[in-house]
Design a protein around this motif. Structure first.
Motif, mmCIF file in Angstrom:
data_model
loop_
_atom_site.group_PDB
_atom_site.id
_atom_site.type_symbol
_atom_site.label_atom_id
_atom_site.label_comp_id
_atom_site.label_asym_id
_atom_site.label_seq_id
_atom_site.Cartn_x
_atom_site.Cartn_y
_atom_site.Cartn_z
ATOM 1 N N GLU A 68 0.830 -1.207 0.000
ATOM 2 C CA GLU A 68 0.000 0.000 0.000
ATOM 3 C C GLU A 68 0.867 1.261 0.000
ATOM 4 O O GLU A 68 0.554 2.248 -0.669
ATOM 5 N N SER A 69 1.975 1.214 0.744
ATOM 6 C CA SER A 69 2.857 2.385 0.788
ATOM 7 C C SER A 69 3.519 2.630 -0.575
ATOM 8 O O SER A 69 3.791 3.768 -0.941
ATOM 9 N N VAL A 70 3.774 1.549 -1.333
ATOM 10 C CA VAL A 70 4.298 1.707 -2.694
ATOM 11 C C VAL A 70 3.233 2.345 -3.585
ATOM 12 O O VAL A 70 3.519 3.242 -4.387
ATOM 13 N N LEU A 71 1.999 1.900 -3.428
ATOM 14 C CA LEU A 71 0.903 2.457 -4.225
ATOM 15 C C LEU A 71 0.673 3.928 -3.910
ATOM 16 O O LEU A 71 0.181 4.682 -4.764
ATOM 17 N N ASP A 72 1.045 4.346 -2.700
ATOM 18 C CA ASP A 72 0.814 5.727 -2.270
ATOM 19 C C ASP A 72 1.924 6.692 -2.676
ATOM 20 O O ASP A 72 1.839 7.887 -2.391
ATOM 21 N N ILE A 73 3.002 6.178 -3.302
ATOM 22 C CA ILE A 73 4.073 7.077 -3.758
ATOM 23 C C ILE A 73 3.505 8.011 -4.827
ATOM 24 O O ILE A 73 2.932 7.563 -5.821
ATOM 25 N N THR A 74 3.656 9.317 -4.613
ATOM 26 C CA THR A 74 3.115 10.300 -5.554
ATOM 27 C C THR A 74 4.200 10.792 -6.501
ATOM 28 O O THR A 74 5.387 10.771 -6.161
ATOM 29 N N PRO A 75 3.830 11.263 -7.678
ATOM 30 C CA PRO A 75 4.827 11.822 -8.606
ATOM 31 C C PRO A 75 5.639 12.957 -7.979
ATOM 32 O O PRO A 75 6.820 13.123 -8.281
ATOM 33 N N ASP A 76 5.005 13.752 -7.102
ATOM 34 C CA ASP A 76 5.718 14.861 -6.461
ATOM 35 C C ASP A 76 6.843 14.372 -5.559
ATOM 36 O O ASP A 76 7.821 15.084 -5.339
ATOM 37 N N GLU A 77 6.684 13.141 -5.022
ATOM 38 C CA GLU A 77 7.682 12.607 -4.097
ATOM 39 C C GLU A 77 8.917 12.099 -4.846
ATOM 40 O O GLU A 77 10.014 12.057 -4.294
ATOM 41 N N GLU A 78 8.751 11.712 -6.101
ATOM 42 C CA GLU A 78 9.851 11.130 -6.866
ATOM 43 C C GLU A 78 10.840 12.214 -7.285
ATOM 44 O O GLU A 78 10.444 13.296 -7.703
ATOM 45 N N ARG A 79 12.120 11.901 -7.158
ATOM 46 C CA ARG A 79 13.173 12.844 -7.559
ATOM 47 C C ARG A 79 13.214 12.940 -9.079
ATOM 48 O O ARG A 79 13.330 11.934 -9.768
ATOM 49 N N SER A 80 13.153 14.133 -9.591
ATOM 50 C CA SER A 80 13.173 14.343 -11.038
ATOM 51 C C SER A 80 14.499 13.877 -11.627
ATOM 52 O O SER A 80 15.567 14.280 -11.179
ATOM 53 N N GLY A 81 14.418 12.991 -12.629
ATOM 54 C CA GLY A 81 15.620 12.531 -13.315
ATOM 55 C C GLY A 81 16.436 11.509 -12.552
ATOM 56 O O GLY A 81 17.501 11.102 -13.001
ATOM 57 N N ALA A 82 15.958 11.087 -11.392
ATOM 58 C CA ALA A 82 16.734 10.136 -10.583
ATOM 59 C C ALA A 82 16.611 8.734 -11.152
ATOM 60 O O ALA A 82 15.618 8.392 -11.791
ATOM 61 N N MET A 85 14.437 2.879 -9.032
ATOM 62 C CA MET A 85 13.955 1.784 -9.880
ATOM 63 C C MET A 85 12.449 1.538 -9.774
ATOM 64 O O MET A 85 11.960 0.509 -10.226
ATOM 65 N N LEU A 86 11.717 2.498 -9.202
ATOM 66 C CA LEU A 86 10.271 2.331 -9.083
ATOM 67 C C LEU A 86 9.626 2.031 -10.432
ATOM 68 O O LEU A 86 8.756 1.165 -10.540
ATOM 69 N N TRP A 87 10.054 2.749 -11.481
ATOM 70 C CA TRP A 87 9.463 2.556 -12.803
ATOM 71 C C TRP A 87 10.430 1.870 -13.761
ATOM 72 O O TRP A 87 10.302 1.971 -14.976
ATOM 73 N N ASP A 88 11.395 1.163 -13.218
ATOM 74 C CA ASP A 88 12.287 0.346 -14.045
ATOM 75 C C ASP A 88 11.473 -0.693 -14.809
ATOM 76 O O ASP A 88 10.502 -1.257 -14.279
ATOM 77 N N ASP A 89 11.876 -0.973 -16.039
ATOM 78 C CA ASP A 89 11.087 -1.874 -16.885
ATOM 79 C C ASP A 89 10.932 -3.260 -16.279
ATOM 80 O O ASP A 89 9.854 -3.863 -16.307
ATOM 81 N N HIS A 90 12.035 -3.795 -15.724
ATOM 82 C CA HIS A 90 11.998 -5.127 -15.112
ATOM 83 C C HIS A 90 11.051 -5.121 -13.914
ATOM 84 O O HIS A 90 10.217 -6.023 -13.744
ATOM 85 N N ALA A 91 11.188 -4.085 -13.077
ATOM 86 C CA ALA A 91 10.392 -4.016 -11.848
ATOM 87 C C ALA A 91 8.899 -3.920 -12.149
ATOM 88 O O ALA A 91 8.076 -4.600 -11.506
ATOM 89 N N ILE A 92 8.523 -3.087 -13.134
ATOM 90 C CA ILE A 92 7.080 -2.911 -13.365
ATOM 91 C C ILE A 92 6.455 -4.144 -13.998
ATOM 92 O O ILE A 92 5.273 -4.435 -13.762
ATOM 93 N N CYS A 93 7.228 -4.904 -14.775
ATOM 94 C CA CYS A 93 6.673 -6.128 -15.371
ATOM 95 C C CYS A 93 6.304 -7.142 -14.293
ATOM 96 O O CYS A 93 5.217 -7.738 -14.326
ATOM 97 N N GLU A 94 7.221 -7.338 -13.340
ATOM 98 C CA GLU A 94 6.904 -8.285 -12.264
ATOM 99 C C GLU A 94 5.826 -7.716 -11.342
ATOM 100 O O GLU A 94 4.946 -8.451 -10.872
ATOM 101 N N ARG A 95 5.899 -6.397 -11.073
ATOM 102 C CA ARG A 95 4.907 -5.803 -10.170
ATOM 103 C C ARG A 95 3.503 -5.910 -10.757
ATOM 104 O O ARG A 95 2.533 -6.155 -10.031
ATOM 105 N N LEU A 96 3.391 -5.729 -12.067
ATOM 106 C CA LEU A 96 2.091 -5.868 -12.722
ATOM 107 C C LEU A 96 1.516 -7.255 -12.479
ATOM 108 O O LEU A 96 0.339 -7.405 -12.108
ATOM 109 N N CYS A 97 2.335 -8.283 -12.667
ATOM 110 C CA CYS A 97 1.868 -9.664 -12.492
ATOM 111 C C CYS A 97 1.465 -9.928 -11.039
ATOM 112 O O CYS A 97 0.460 -10.594 -10.770
#
Length: 487
Positions: A68-82, A85-97
């Motif tokens: 739930e805390s991962v789902l609550d991460i907001t775009p404003d909280e993410e460091r610009s250009g950092a 790996m929250l939106w890393d391709d490998h991570a989101i594929c497994e997270r989706l499943c």
């Protein structure tokens, strides 16, 4: 997963230390300080599978709160250009499943409630947008990650009852596996010895998954594995050592099982010829006292190693002499890009101002008896010609460089080697644990030569120091020779 007071410790991968997450702090900020690989495995959420299947009520509840805390991460909280790996391709594929699976589990609804289920739905939509963009991106063409992308898309179609999507992505998965692995050698085309084994494991898992979803693939994994074991045995050196080509750590040995696939001596040149076609040129002296491997790769795969005309050299009763620096060491680190992936981390031509050059043309021609070869690499503003001639207990290297700016070539020696200057143009090379010594002679001016300590990758975030003999010059054209023979 261990719950302690107001924090949880999660083993996101058995090869890494547990991640400690205080439940009162931002998950994003905590993870942003971690190793990139640890972040990837955390954000994949795959660590939840054993927690949900074998954990107690407390750990299951805590794991779902972390989600739930991962789902609550907001775009404003993410460091610009950092590079978090929250939106890393490998991570989101497994997270989706994982999220699709969570929606089907009664325990999730009872613990999290309808509001969090809605958050999951919104997060799945966001992942789907990222995944669609990734699937349209050609940069993943030669990377094993593409099969993760396609499988995640297939599972999404399966979950939503999209029969047309399932059919399309099943065909794409099958087609990509045929592109990823050369069936004749079993080698992955990712230009990395280590990834040959890694990709085979992935393919087997994909086949099992697709079979479980009644979408069988026409892939003969047994034939691939047999061909891979045979050609891995053929490319290995006589003491069982494997070259550290691409993202491969030093120290990999041919296993006792793989040794059973070693071709007969009379047939091994045929195995070597098949490897020529995918950029591995293997050869040696007739009496097996000297062996070598040359590469034609220049970062065509996503691993990005600039190694045209890179050469490994091996001597009997000495082992590896000149080697690849290895890899990947540590994703996101400067040393990975400036050394391990760069031309200087291989004994390839390097411009001092660039880690890699644009390759215009490359050719490698091997003599029929595999004891010599000649390679030519033509770049945008430079060229490199290298010829190898192997004899009994000796190898000769002829080099020619043309460049309009300062350039260098690092001859990277194996761990345990020591290089001692004897006189002008002559060096003694010894190796810890071996009694024999080698003598290197060259017609190069000593002003062009230095000895430096450089790094060899022995595993994730692990390295050892070893010497490099560095040739550097601003000469527009220069030719020289090296002879290395038993002393």
């Amino acid at each position: 997963m261990v719950v302690r007071h107001q924090q949880v410790e999660i083993l996101v991968h058995p090869g890494h230390k547990p991640v400690t997450i205080p439940l009162s702090e931002s998950v994003y900020q905590v993870l942003d300080q971690e190793d990139k690989t640890v972040q990837l495995y955390f954000y994949s959420l795959a660590w939840m599978i054993p927690v949900l299947t074998t954990g107690n009520e407390q750990s299951v509840s805590a794991s779902l709160k972390v989600v739930e805390s991962v789902l609550d991460i907001t775009p404003d909280e993410e460091r610009s250009g950092a590079w978090n790996m929250l939106w890393d391709d490998h991570a989101i594929c497994e997270r989706l499943c994982i999220l699709l699976e969570l929606k089907e589990l009664p325990v999730v609804s009872s613990v999290l409630g309808e509001e969090v289920n809605e958050k999951i739905d919104e997060h799945i939509k966001e992942i789907k947008k990222h995944l669609s963009a990734i699937l349209d991106n050609e940069k993943w063409k030669n990377n094993n990650h593409r099969v993760f992308h396609l499988l995640a898309a297939f599972i999404y179609a399966h979950s939503t009852g999209d029969e047309e999507g399932k059919k399309s992505f099943r065909e794409k998965i099958e087609g990509f596996i045929h592109e990823l692995i050369d069936p004749e050698t079993g080698f992955s085309l990712e230009q990395s010895i280590a990834y040959c084994f890694f990709d085979l494991v992935i393919v087997k898992n994909i086949i099992e998954t697709m079979n479980g979803l009644s979408a069988e693939l026409s892939i003969d994994a047994e034939a691939i594995e047999h061909n891979l074991n045979s050609h891995v045995a053929a490319i290995s050196f006589p003491d069982g050592n494997m070259p550290a080509s691409g993202d491969s750590a030093h120290g990999r040995m041919l296993s006792p099982y793989q040794q059973k696939f070693m071709p007969e001596k009379s047939a091994i040149s045929e195995y070597w010829r098949r490897l020529d076609r995918i950029g591995y040129y293997r050869g040696g002296a007739k009496d097996d006292s000297v062996h070598f491997l040359m590469l034609s790769h220049n970062a065509e795969s996503a691993h990005g190693h600039a190694s045209p005309l890179h050469t490994d050299i091996w001597f009997a009763d000495f082992g590896f002499l000149i080697v690849d620096a290895g890899g990947p060491y540590k994703y996101g680190s400067k040393v990975r890009y400036q050394w391990y992936r760069a031309a200087r981390g291989h004994n390839s031509l390097s411009l001092k101002a660039a880690n890699q050059q644009e390759l215009k043309d490359l050719s490698i021609n091997v003599e029929a008896n595999r004891s010599a070869l000649r390679g030519e690499a033509f770049f945008k503003t430079s060229s490199h010609r290298r010829s190898l001639f192997s004899y009994s207990n000796e190898i000769c290297i002829h080099e020619a460089v043309a460049a309009g700016e300062e350039w260098e070539i690092y001859y990277n020696f194996a761990e345990g080697c020591e290089i001692t200057p004897l006189k002008e143009g002559e060096y003694e090379i010894t190796k810890h644990g071996f009694d024999s010594r080698l003598i290197l002679t060259t017609n190069l001016d000593s002003a062009s030569l230095t000895i430096q300590q450089t790094e060899r990758c022995t595993g994730h975030s692990k390295s050892v120091s070893a010497p490099s003999l560095v040739v550097s010059s601003s000469a527009e054209e220069l030719g020289w020779q090296l002879s290395i023979k038993r002393g």
